[in-house]
Design an enzyme around this catalytic site. Structure first.
Site, mmCIF file in Angstrom:
data_model
loop_
_atom_site.group_PDB
_atom_site.id
_atom_site.type_symbol
_atom_site.label_atom_id
_atom_site.label_comp_id
_atom_site.label_asym_id
_atom_site.label_seq_id
_atom_site.Cartn_x
_atom_site.Cartn_y
_atom_site.Cartn_z
ATOM 1 N N SER A 187 0.800 -1.229 0.000
ATOM 2 C CA SER A 187 0.000 0.000 0.000
ATOM 3 C C SER A 187 0.830 1.275 0.000
ATOM 4 O O SER A 187 0.324 2.326 -0.382
ATOM 5 C CB SER A 187 -0.955 0.003 1.183
ATOM 6 O OG SER A 187 -0.265 -0.205 2.389
ATOM 7 N N HIS A 215 -5.409 -3.816 -1.927
ATOM 8 C CA HIS A 215 -5.177 -2.835 -2.993
ATOM 9 C C HIS A 215 -5.198 -3.467 -4.389
ATOM 10 O O HIS A 215 -5.038 -2.762 -5.381
ATOM 11 C CB HIS A 215 -3.850 -2.099 -2.775
ATOM 12 C CG HIS A 215 -3.962 -0.993 -1.780
ATOM 13 N ND1 HIS A 215 -4.567 0.207 -2.061
ATOM 14 C CD2 HIS A 215 -3.578 -0.924 -0.490
ATOM 15 C CE1 HIS A 215 -4.532 0.989 -0.999
ATOM 16 N NE2 HIS A 215 -3.940 0.324 -0.019
ATOM 17 N N LYS A 246 -12.150 -0.334 -0.623
ATOM 18 C CA LYS A 246 -11.328 0.477 -1.522
ATOM 19 C C LYS A 246 -12.005 0.536 -2.890
ATOM 20 O O LYS A 246 -12.976 1.258 -3.043
ATOM 21 C CB LYS A 246 -9.905 -0.062 -1.520
ATOM 22 C CG LYS A 246 -9.249 0.250 -0.168
ATOM 23 C CD LYS A 246 -7.874 -0.296 0.031
ATOM 24 C CE LYS A 246 -7.336 0.251 1.357
ATOM 25 N NZ LYS A 246 -6.551 -0.724 2.096
HETATM 26 C C1 LIG Z 1 -6.591 -0.931 3.527
HETATM 27 C C2 LIG Z 1 -5.920 -2.216 3.768
HETATM 28 C C3 LIG Z 1 -6.472 -3.161 4.630
HETATM 29 C C4 LIG Z 1 -7.685 -2.859 5.454
HETATM 30 O O1 LIG Z 1 -8.846 -2.831 4.697
HETATM 31 P P1 LIG Z 1 -10.140 -2.085 5.287
HETATM 32 O O2 LIG Z 1 -11.263 -2.723 4.563
HETATM 33 O O3 LIG Z 1 -9.974 -0.637 5.027
HETATM 34 O O4 LIG Z 1 -10.161 -2.391 6.757
HETATM 35 C C5 LIG Z 1 -5.850 -4.392 4.755
HETATM 36 N N1 LIG Z 1 -4.717 -4.666 4.075
HETATM 37 C C6 LIG Z 1 -4.150 -3.781 3.245
HETATM 38 C C7 LIG Z 1 -2.913 -4.148 2.509
HETATM 39 C C8 LIG Z 1 -4.729 -2.527 3.083
HETATM 40 O O5 LIG Z 1 -4.149 -1.647 2.269
#
Ligand SMILES: *Cc1c(COP(=O)(O)O)cnc(C)c1O
Length: 398
Positions: A187, A215, A246
């Site tokens: 990320s 992602h 996301k």
């Molecule tokens: C954003 C993210 C999460 C968490 O996801 P949410 O649905 O926002 O809790 C988990 N792992 C990675 C790599 C992320 O970038």
């Protein structure tokens, strides 16, 4: 002074920590979004080109998803009323899980409240004291927290270093169970895990494999199926985590894998047992969003076209964009306060790109992170590049 005589004294360190962050120029309060989460949006009263959301496909405001949410509220109300394992499993949850399993080409899927709880709940459920977790150095915080909760021994390999990973597998032969876990797309750097090599080596040692595709969901692979699809590894990764928060545009996380895995998580996954399930609107939106991924792949095409255009633009200006291969493009400046300064000046000039420093990224690797979406126009992105050029020269970064 008597202990407990004043609440304020016992928490005095909090203010001291804040003062120290302020002294270092690293204290931040979140900018406040007025109106919708869009490619051009109003934060803190200023209209900016928004390069800080994870709304990759623009689905957070998609008309069909608004309709799906409204219909679910009208027909089913606003809350699920219970945790999944007591009375909070609705037909809609089951429908979403069938849809996700089909989408991911796995036997089954289980939806969690968030990607965070999906990772933390799954890792802590499957591993215990007698076990070893082998984890990429840059894995997401929810994986690290899940690993800590599990009480398994945690062994970290340098980022994407499969040879180092193999050594850790070699020295873990005596463990009861071994889990190899990696983010699919990282990320902060926007690079992709070497999943084929990771899976091949992990299999040699009989380890469990797990990939966190937060992602990559809606971004990589056919129709946004993720890194397993991107690399043609269907059936070879034991556990796939995805997020609905996301690219999918609403909220939630899920685990996709074999039926036994999913049924076991329904028995022992603590976020499933102890935290209330999604309301109908969120669930209905996720279902409708999967349909959009299947029926409107041109959104993903546009996302990648924008990503290539913007990344090349930043590189042509002379910025250090690291090793990004995805729509996440960092602009690495090194120094924490400089990254915050860059972010602040960009904002004043009409571009919102969040500054990110330690502890989110290593000391000396501070950056502003940009994420383009399918919704950005070429005008939006050209404007943002002009501003990056101007501010970058002004601060001596390029
Ligand atoms: C954003 C993210 C999460 C968490 O996801 P949410 O649905 O926002 O809790 C988990 N792992 C990675 C790599 C992320 O970038």
């Amino acid at each position: 002074m008597r202990r407990g005589s004043s609440m304020q004294d016992a928490l005095a360190f909090v203010q001291e920590e804040i003062d120290e962050l302020k002294r270092q120029g690293l204290f931040r309060l979140p900018r406040v979004l007025e109106g919708e989460q869009r490619a051009r949006a109003v934060f803190d009263g200023r209209t900016v080109v928004n390069l800080s959301s994870n709304n990759y496909l623009g689905l957070a405001t998609h008309p069909k998803l608004r309709e799906a949410a409204k219909k679910a509220i009208d027909e089913l109300g606003v809350g699920s009323g219970a945790v999944r394992t007591i009375a909070g499993t609705m037909q809609l949850h089951a429908e979403l899980e069938r849809k996700l399993a089909e989408f991911k080409k796995t036997e089954a899927a289980l939806v969690f409240q968030s990607g965070f709880t999906a990772n933390a709940g799954t890792v802590s459920c499957l591993l215990g004291r007698e076990d070893v977790i082998i984890s990429d150095q840059l894995n997401h915080a929810s994986i690290i927290d899940g690993a800590r909760l599990s009480r398994a021994e945690i062994k970290v390999f340098p980022h994407r270093d499969v040879d180092a990973m193999r050594k850790l597998l070699e020295e873990s032969r005596g463990a009861r169970r071994v889990l190899v876990i990696t983010d699919g797309v990282f990320s902060m750097d926007g690079d992709i895990a070497p999943l084929p090599d990771i899976v091949r080596v992990a299999k040699e040692y009989g380890a469990i494999t797990m990939v966190d595709d937060a992602h990559a969901s809606g971004v990589l692979g056919a129709n946004g199926r993720g890194t397993v699809d991107h690399f043609g590894l269907h059936g070879q990764v034991d556990i796939q985590v995805g997020t609905l928060s996301k690219a999918i545009g609403c909220l939630g996380g899920y685990v996709a894998g074999g039926r036994a895995l999913i049924e076991y998580l329904l028995q022992r996954g603590r976020p499933i047992l102890f935290s209330t399930s999604h309301p109908p609107a969120v669930t209905a939106v996720a279902i409708a969003a999967i349909d959009i991924l299947l029926n409107e792949p041109e959104l993903i095409e546009r996302l990648w076209e924008n990503a290539r255009f913007f990344k090349k633009g930043l590189q042509d200006l002379g910025f250090n964009t690291g090793i990004s291969e995805t729509p996440i493009t960092p602009v690495i400046v090194g120094d924490g306060p400089l990254a915050m300064k860059l972010s602040d000046r960009l904002f004043e000039e009409g571009v919102f790109a969040q500054g990110i420093a330690y502890p989110t990224v290593p000391v000396g690797a501070a950056r502003v992170r940009t994420i383009v979406t399918a919704e950005h126009t070429k005008d939006d992105l050209s404007f943002a590049l002009d501003v990056f050029g101007k501010v970058g020269r002004e601060l001596g970064i390029i």
